[in-house]
Design a protein around this motif. Structure first.
Motif, short mmCIF file in Angstrom:
data_model
loop_
_atom_site.label_atom_id
_atom_site.label_comp_id
_atom_site.label_asym_id
_atom_site.label_seq_id
_atom_site.Cartn_x
_atom_site.Cartn_y
_atom_site.Cartn_z
N UNK A 37 0.83 -1.21 0.00
CA UNK A 37 0.00 0.00 0.00
C UNK A 37 0.87 1.26 0.00
N UNK A 38 1.91 1.26 0.83
CA UNK A 38 2.82 2.41 0.92
C UNK A 38 3.54 2.63 -0.41
N UNK A 39 4.07 1.53 -0.98
CA UNK A 39 4.80 1.64 -2.25
C UNK A 39 3.88 2.13 -3.37
N UNK A 40 2.67 1.61 -3.41
CA UNK A 40 1.74 1.96 -4.49
C UNK A 40 1.22 3.38 -4.37
N UNK A 41 1.18 3.93 -3.16
CA UNK A 41 0.55 5.24 -2.95
C UNK A 41 1.55 6.38 -2.69
N UNK A 42 2.84 6.08 -2.53
CA UNK A 42 3.81 7.13 -2.19
C UNK A 42 4.25 7.90 -3.43
N UNK A 43 4.01 9.21 -3.48
CA UNK A 43 4.48 10.01 -4.62
C UNK A 43 6.00 9.95 -4.73
N UNK A 44 6.47 9.90 -5.96
CA UNK A 44 7.90 9.78 -6.19
C UNK A 44 8.33 8.35 -6.40
N UNK A 99 1.13 -12.48 3.16
CA UNK A 99 0.97 -13.38 2.02
C UNK A 99 0.49 -12.60 0.80
N UNK A 100 -0.50 -11.72 1.00
CA UNK A 100 -1.02 -10.91 -0.10
C UNK A 100 0.06 -9.97 -0.64
N UNK A 101 0.88 -9.42 0.26
CA UNK A 101 1.97 -8.54 -0.17
C UNK A 101 2.98 -9.28 -1.05
N UNK A 102 3.29 -10.52 -0.69
CA UNK A 102 4.21 -11.32 -1.50
C UNK A 102 3.65 -11.47 -2.92
N UNK A 103 2.37 -11.83 -3.03
CA UNK A 103 1.74 -12.02 -4.34
C UNK A 103 1.74 -10.71 -5.12
N UNK A 104 1.36 -9.62 -4.46
CA UNK A 104 1.27 -8.32 -5.13
C UNK A 104 2.63 -7.82 -5.60
N UNK A 105 3.66 -8.00 -4.77
CA UNK A 105 5.00 -7.55 -5.16
C UNK A 105 5.56 -8.39 -6.30
N UNK A 106 5.34 -9.70 -6.27
CA UNK A 106 5.81 -10.55 -7.37
C UNK A 106 5.10 -10.19 -8.67
N UNK A 107 3.82 -9.88 -8.57
CA UNK A 107 3.06 -9.49 -9.76
C UNK A 107 3.56 -8.16 -10.31
N UNK A 108 3.96 -7.26 -9.41
CA UNK A 108 4.43 -5.93 -9.81
C UNK A 108 5.82 -5.99 -10.44
N UNK A 109 6.74 -6.67 -9.74
CA UNK A 109 8.13 -6.77 -10.20
C UNK A 109 8.77 -7.94 -9.46
N UNK A 110 9.31 -8.89 -10.19
CA UNK A 110 9.87 -10.09 -9.56
C UNK A 110 10.99 -9.75 -8.58
N UNK A 111 11.75 -8.67 -8.87
CA UNK A 111 12.83 -8.27 -7.96
C UNK A 111 12.27 -7.77 -6.63
N UNK A 112 11.19 -7.00 -6.70
CA UNK A 112 10.55 -6.52 -5.47
C UNK A 112 9.93 -7.67 -4.71
N UNK A 113 9.38 -8.64 -5.45
CA UNK A 113 8.80 -9.82 -4.80
C UNK A 113 9.84 -10.63 -4.06
#
Length: 205
Positions: A37-44, A99-113
């Motif tokens: 949530x923080x990563x998706x909503x933080x400007x910059x 668990x949801x964060x793991x799925x969301x981060x992997x979906x966004x970028x495998x490195x972030x996941x």
């Protein structure tokens, strides 16, 4: 009616929730639970993220992310129906949020996941939920003392909990059991505990 009861129970336990939520284990768990949530909503930061939204706004959730978050909410609600303490409720929220964060981060970028998954593993290996250290009227038995103590006086009824320090359910039940011992301990009713990790044969017997 059930929702109203839950709300009043939450208000009743609010001071206690604040007290143990400020412990390092829960502070870190909270930050890890809202990481996406923080990563998706933080400007910059959010401007550089991928998004499947039709309007191209990468600072808001796309339809798949909303779907995952709704599924998370449903799982937490079902799991919390069996929870008996506030600690279990909050623990379930933290667990499934990670668990949801793991799925969301992997979906966004495998490195972030991979980075988030690594942080979760390190956290799991190095941080344990704080054990209850409050007041209690509980006698801790060993394999040599339990039979002698239970047979010493037939007029005394013993309630004995067989617990394991590694079990989240036992950890969250510790405060409930301590409260029971403080309220009901008397000459004819005593409370005891046996660590099944150390005295497995006693618990089997």
């Amino acid at each position: 009616m059930a929702l109203l009861t839950t709300f009043f129970a939450f208000l009743y336990h609010l001071p206690r929730i604040y007290k143990w939520l400020l412990k390092p284990y829960y502070v870190v768990s909270l930050f890890m639970s809202v990481a996406f949530l923080v990563v998706r909503k933080t400007p910059g930061i959010c401007e550089h993220l991928a998004s499947q939204r039709d309007d191209g706004n990468s600072c808001d959730f796309d339809w798949r992310e909303v779907e995952i978050l709704m599924f998370l909410s449903a799982i937490v609600m079902m799991k919390n129906r069996r929870a008996i303490t506030v600690e279990q409720h909050v623990g379930n929220i933290f667990l499934f949020s990670k668990v949801a964060n793991v799925i969301l981060f992997f979906r966004l970028d495998i490195r972030m996941g991979l980075l988030y998954l690594t942080l979760c593993i390190v956290f799991l290996m190095t941080c344990k939920p704080p054990l209850y250290m409050g007041p209690e009227y509980i006698k801790y038995f060993s394999d040599k003392t339990i039979e002698e103590e239970l047979e010493r006086d037939s007029r005394v009824t013993w309630i004995v909990e067989f617990f394991a320090n590694w079990s989240p359910e036992c950890q969250s039940f510790a405060s409930v059991y301590a409260d029971l011992s403080l309220k009901y301990n008397c000459a004819g009713l005593k409370f005891g505990k046996v660590d099944v990790g150390r005295y497995g044969e006693v618990s089997t017997k």
